[in-house]
Design an enzyme around this catalytic site. Structure first.
Site, PDB file in Angstrom:
ATOM      1  N   HIS A 237     -36.967 -43.351   0.415  1.00 29.03           N
ATOM      2  CA  HIS A 237     -37.065 -42.680  -1.010  1.00 29.03           C
ATOM      3  C   HIS A 237     -38.671 -42.865  -1.214  1.00 29.03           C
ATOM      4  O   HIS A 237     -38.999 -43.931  -1.569  1.00 29.03           O
ATOM      5  CB  HIS A 237     -36.519 -43.443  -2.285  1.00 29.03           C
ATOM      6  CG  HIS A 237     -34.990 -43.349  -2.079  1.00 29.03           C
ATOM      7  ND1 HIS A 237     -34.299 -42.632  -2.636  1.00 29.03           N
ATOM      8  CD2 HIS A 237     -34.232 -44.220  -1.280  1.00 29.03           C
ATOM      9  CE1 HIS A 237     -32.763 -42.901  -2.269  1.00 29.03           C
ATOM     10  NE2 HIS A 237     -32.855 -43.930  -1.510  1.00 29.03           N
ATOM     11  N   PHE A 238     -39.166 -41.597  -0.890  1.00 29.30           N
ATOM     12  CA  PHE A 238     -40.939 -41.626  -1.212  1.00 29.30           C
ATOM     13  C   PHE A 238     -41.281 -41.190  -2.739  1.00 29.30           C
ATOM     14  O   PHE A 238     -42.315 -40.788  -2.705  1.00 29.30           O
ATOM     15  CB  PHE A 238     -41.250 -40.783  -0.178  1.00 29.30           C
ATOM     16  CG  PHE A 238     -41.550 -41.357   1.102  1.00 29.30           C
ATOM     17  CD1 PHE A 238     -41.221 -42.709   1.397  1.00 29.30           C
ATOM     18  CD2 PHE A 238     -41.695 -40.787   2.419  1.00 29.30           C
ATOM     19  CE1 PHE A 238     -41.196 -43.354   2.719  1.00 29.30           C
ATOM     20  CE2 PHE A 238     -41.887 -41.135   3.727  1.00 29.30           C
ATOM     21  CZ  PHE A 238     -41.570 -42.648   3.771  1.00 29.30           C
ATOM     22  N   ARG A 239     -40.299 -40.920  -3.519  1.00 28.96           N
ATOM     23  CA  ARG A 239     -40.593 -40.851  -5.104  1.00 28.96           C
ATOM     24  C   ARG A 239     -41.371 -39.700  -5.562  1.00 28.96           C
ATOM     25  O   ARG A 239     -41.508 -39.634  -6.432  1.00 28.96           O
ATOM     26  CB  ARG A 239     -41.331 -41.968  -5.352  1.00 28.96           C
ATOM     27  CG  ARG A 239     -40.601 -43.439  -4.975  1.00 28.96           C
ATOM     28  CD  ARG A 239     -39.115 -43.596  -5.780  1.00 28.96           C
ATOM     29  NE  ARG A 239     -38.688 -44.949  -5.639  1.00 28.96           N
ATOM     30  CZ  ARG A 239     -37.281 -45.018  -6.093  1.00 28.96           C
ATOM     31  NH1 ARG A 239     -36.597 -44.345  -6.285  1.00 28.96           N
ATOM     32  NH2 ARG A 239     -36.990 -46.454  -6.110  1.00 28.96           N
TER      33      ARG A 239
ATOM     34  N   ASN B 294     -33.171 -37.884  -4.925  1.00 25.56           N
ATOM     35  CA  ASN B 294     -33.255 -38.458  -6.156  1.00 25.56           C
ATOM     36  C   ASN B 294     -34.683 -38.645  -6.816  1.00 25.56           C
ATOM     37  O   ASN B 294     -35.289 -39.531  -7.123  1.00 25.56           O
ATOM     38  CB  ASN B 294     -32.574 -39.429  -6.576  1.00 25.56           C
ATOM     39  CG  ASN B 294     -32.817 -40.659  -5.484  1.00 25.56           C
ATOM     40  OD1 ASN B 294     -33.204 -40.436  -4.463  1.00 25.56           O
ATOM     41  ND2 ASN B 294     -32.601 -41.943  -5.787  1.00 25.56           N
TER      42      ASN B 294
ATOM     43  N   HIS C 148     -33.165 -43.035   6.095  1.00 26.45           N
ATOM     44  CA  HIS C 148     -32.924 -43.250   4.756  1.00 26.45           C
ATOM     45  C   HIS C 148     -34.091 -43.802   3.960  1.00 26.45           C
ATOM     46  O   HIS C 148     -34.183 -45.209   3.968  1.00 26.45           O
ATOM     47  CB  HIS C 148     -31.782 -44.234   4.555  1.00 26.45           C
ATOM     48  CG  HIS C 148     -31.048 -44.452   3.264  1.00 26.45           C
ATOM     49  ND1 HIS C 148     -29.852 -44.933   2.802  1.00 26.45           N
ATOM     50  CD2 HIS C 148     -31.707 -44.145   1.970  1.00 26.45           C
ATOM     51  CE1 HIS C 148     -29.564 -44.984   1.732  1.00 26.45           C
ATOM     52  NE2 HIS C 148     -30.844 -44.324   1.055  1.00 26.45           N
TER      53      HIS C 148
ATOM     54  N   HIS D 198     -40.576 -49.974  -6.048  1.00 19.58           N
ATOM     55  CA  HIS D 198     -41.018 -49.740  -7.665  1.00 19.58           C
ATOM     56  C   HIS D 198     -42.060 -50.713  -7.892  1.00 19.58           C
ATOM     57  O   HIS D 198     -42.341 -51.174  -6.967  1.00 19.58           O
ATOM     58  CB  HIS D 198     -39.734 -50.391  -8.601  1.00 19.58           C
ATOM     59  CG  HIS D 198     -38.499 -49.578  -8.450  1.00 19.58           C
ATOM     60  ND1 HIS D 198     -38.197 -48.390  -9.202  1.00 19.58           N
ATOM     61  CD2 HIS D 198     -37.191 -49.683  -7.816  1.00 19.58           C
ATOM     62  CE1 HIS D 198     -37.243 -47.970  -8.942  1.00 19.58           C
ATOM     63  NE2 HIS D 198     -36.604 -48.691  -7.973  1.00 19.58           N
TER      64      HIS D 198
ATOM     65  N   HIS E 237     -25.608 -47.187   3.534  1.00 18.67           N
ATOM     66  CA  HIS E 237     -25.821 -48.767   3.038  1.00 18.67           C
ATOM     67  C   HIS E 237     -24.547 -49.356   2.650  1.00 18.67           C
ATOM     68  O   HIS E 237     -24.363 -50.145   1.813  1.00 18.67           O
ATOM     69  CB  HIS E 237     -26.781 -48.680   1.859  1.00 18.67           C
ATOM     70  CG  HIS E 237     -26.640 -47.806   0.768  1.00 18.67           C
ATOM     71  ND1 HIS E 237     -25.470 -47.559   0.380  1.00 18.67           N
ATOM     72  CD2 HIS E 237     -27.757 -46.963   0.036  1.00 18.67           C
ATOM     73  CE1 HIS E 237     -25.494 -46.587  -0.502  1.00 18.67           C
ATOM     74  NE2 HIS E 237     -26.949 -46.139  -0.809  1.00 18.67           N
TER      75      HIS E 237
ATOM     76  N   HIS F 293     -23.543 -41.916  -1.039  1.00 23.99           N
ATOM     77  CA  HIS F 293     -23.767 -43.062  -1.697  1.00 23.99           C
ATOM     78  C   HIS F 293     -22.254 -43.442  -2.397  1.00 23.99           C
ATOM     79  O   HIS F 293     -21.990 -42.859  -3.509  1.00 23.99           O
ATOM     80  CB  HIS F 293     -24.579 -43.082  -2.444  1.00 23.99           C
ATOM     81  CG  HIS F 293     -25.047 -44.275  -3.282  1.00 23.99           C
ATOM     82  ND1 HIS F 293     -26.394 -44.748  -3.525  1.00 23.99           N
ATOM     83  CD2 HIS F 293     -24.243 -45.279  -4.119  1.00 23.99           C
ATOM     84  CE1 HIS F 293     -26.058 -45.837  -4.482  1.00 23.99           C
ATOM     85  NE2 HIS F 293     -24.859 -46.120  -4.726  1.00 23.99           N
TER      86      HIS F 293
ATOM     87  N   ASP G 274     -33.664 -47.662   3.438  1.00 18.42           N
ATOM     88  CA  ASP G 274     -33.345 -47.417   2.320  1.00 18.42           C
ATOM     89  C   ASP G 274     -34.535 -47.914   1.624  1.00 18.42           C
ATOM     90  O   ASP G 274     -34.498 -48.446   0.180  1.00 18.42           O
ATOM     91  CB  ASP G 274     -32.047 -48.339   1.607  1.00 18.42           C
ATOM     92  CG  ASP G 274     -31.526 -47.721   0.157  1.00 18.42           C
ATOM     93  OD1 ASP G 274     -32.178 -46.826  -0.205  1.00 18.42           O
ATOM     94  OD2 ASP G 274     -30.641 -48.095  -0.447  1.00 18.42           O
TER      95      ASP G 274
END
Length: 445
Positions: A63-65, A95, A61, A309, A234, A180, A305
């Site tokens: 998020h590498f954007r 996402n 899980h 940012h 999560h 989610h 997770d």
């Protein structure tokens, strides 16, 4: 005498039989022999004396954007952070911008990974109203980790909160679906609470445990009707754990290292929005329920997770501040520290970070130390006392909410398919990552 690519010699190795003082012989990226190999020679030898060798950590899980948000993370930087933290495999979420909802976006990520991934990888495809009919084919695509449903906390085409659409998604495909679960209607109704308070301490009040439980109950009911297996992501509250424990026949459960390591309201008073994630870090009673779920094996896997940012973004006035924290690099050190504090055993840690992911997703050749399996290894010093610092962080965002925290237990080597990619906090070599293979889609490789 057999000559090989790599020997890991003299360590305490965690095999399916438990801890054993044995050597590992590695050829062509796979474990070719296990035992007393004192007479064997190799191109390279790791002296693992004083170290514990566990299966390479799998973080299912992150998020590498990329694409769309590379100013705060990228596949290259995220995978380097993973390798530095002892993680050999990642599953990345859809996402991004554009979102990963077809083979076009999936293939873009796979192409980028061929040039920049320091660990092995797979990518989730997001379910949307538009791609429902194609999901049963998309989930079998090369490099696809499975389908992800966002019931809340997402925007645009990735948000699916209509019951009829949810049922259609569950009826299109066979692989386990990642969920989610936050109720979007409750989130919209209660957002005024966050605006009025203007401080992240309101985050778990706005995104209440009620919201999580209602969405979880809803998707379990629908999955029971469709006979589709789920993986609940999560999980953050006591009520969810209690409910899901009664439905383990159709669902597996993830919690995150953040929910196990931070507690509200203290974290919000100390860190502000640097503790802001979705679903929120909650009060001590919820965290205790999560640890009970670890202890009684209700929880199947721990994810980071990882969702970075920039500090500038996180410093925006709440609730305009975005939710999400970096974590792929700090997950294993924090877990080792929890282990040393007596909160879980080494066997349970391995189950939550390698055996569990293999079992849930049907990963081929990863998640255990055994002959013929990929030589993905994480060598840890269980007694090393180190400090987590922002300076150590490899993620593009350059910070961690655990800056300044001293932990006991640290990854010393990361080995990916027989290649040493991290030694003593230094990344070595180049990006060697490959797509993960799954039992459900072997015909596509």
């Amino acid at each position: 005498m057999e000559y090989c690519d790599l020997i890991v010699r003299g360590g305490e190795v965690f095999t399916p039989s438990g801890l054993e003082r044995i050597d590992l012989l590695i050829n062509d990226g796979k474990i070719s022999a296990i035992g007393s190999l004192a007479t064997n020679e190799a191109n390279e030898v790791i002296n693992a004396s004083g170290l514990t060798v566990i299966p390479g950590v799998i973080d299912t899980h992150v998020h590498f954007r990329e694409p769309g948000f590379q100013h705060k993370e990228s596949i290259y930087h995220g995978c380097r952070a993973a390798a530095k933290g002892g993680v050999t495999t990642i599953f990345e979420m859809p996402n991004t911008l554009p979102p990963t909802v077809s083979e076009i976006e999936l293939n873009y990520k796979l192409a980028r990974s061929q040039k920049g991934a320091w660990c092995d990888y797979a990518y989730f495809i997001g379910a949307t109203q538009e791609n429902i009919r194609t999901l049963r084919n998309l989930e079998l695509a090369s490099g696809c980790a499975g389908i992800k449903i966002f019931m809340g906390s997402s925007t645009g085409c990735l948000l699916i909160n209509d019951e009829e659409l949810l049922a259609k998604v569950l009826n299109n495909g066979k692989r386990r679906v990642a969920i989610h679960a936050e109720d979007d209607c409750i989130l919209r109704e209660r957002k005024q609470i966050a605006k009025i308070c203007g401080h992240p301490r309101a985050h778990p009040i706005w995104r209440s445990s009620d919201s999580a439980l209602k969405a979880t109950q809803r998707i379990i009911r629908l999955s029971t009707q469709s006979r589709r297996l789920l993986h609940m992501l999560h999980i953050s509250c006591a009520e969810e754990i209690e409910f899901l424990a009664e439905h383990k026949d159709i669902t597996t459960i993830e919690t995150t290292i953040n929910h196990l390591s931070m507690v509200g309201p203290e974290c919000y008073e100390r860190l502000g929005s640097l503790a802001q994630i979705n679903p929120p870090v909650r009060t001590k009673n919820h965290q205790q329920a999560l640890w009970l779920g670890i202890d009684n094996c209700t929880i199947d896997v721990i994810g980071s997770d990882h969702a970075p940012h920039t500090l500038e973004e996180k410093q925006l006035p709440y609730p305009s501040s975005p939710s999400g924290l970096p974590g792929v690099q700090t997950m294993l050190p924090l877990l080792l520290d929890h282990m040393n504090a007596g909160r879980l055993t080494l066997a349970r840690l391995v189950d939550l970070t390698s055996t569990g992911p293999n079992r849930i997703y049907g990963i081929v050749g990863k998640g255990r130390i055994a002959k013929g399996w990929d030589a993905d290894l994480t060598l840890v010093d269980l007694n090393a006392e180190r400090e987590i610092t922002n300076k150590w962080i490899e993620s593009k965002c350059g910070w961690t909410p655990f800056d300044g925290k001293t932990v006991i237990g640290w990854p010393i080597f990361t080995v990916l398919r027989g290649n040493i990619i991290m030694r003593e906090d230094e990344l070595i070599g180049s990006a060697l990552g490959k797509p993960v293979r799954f039992q459900s889609s072997l015909e596509n490789f």
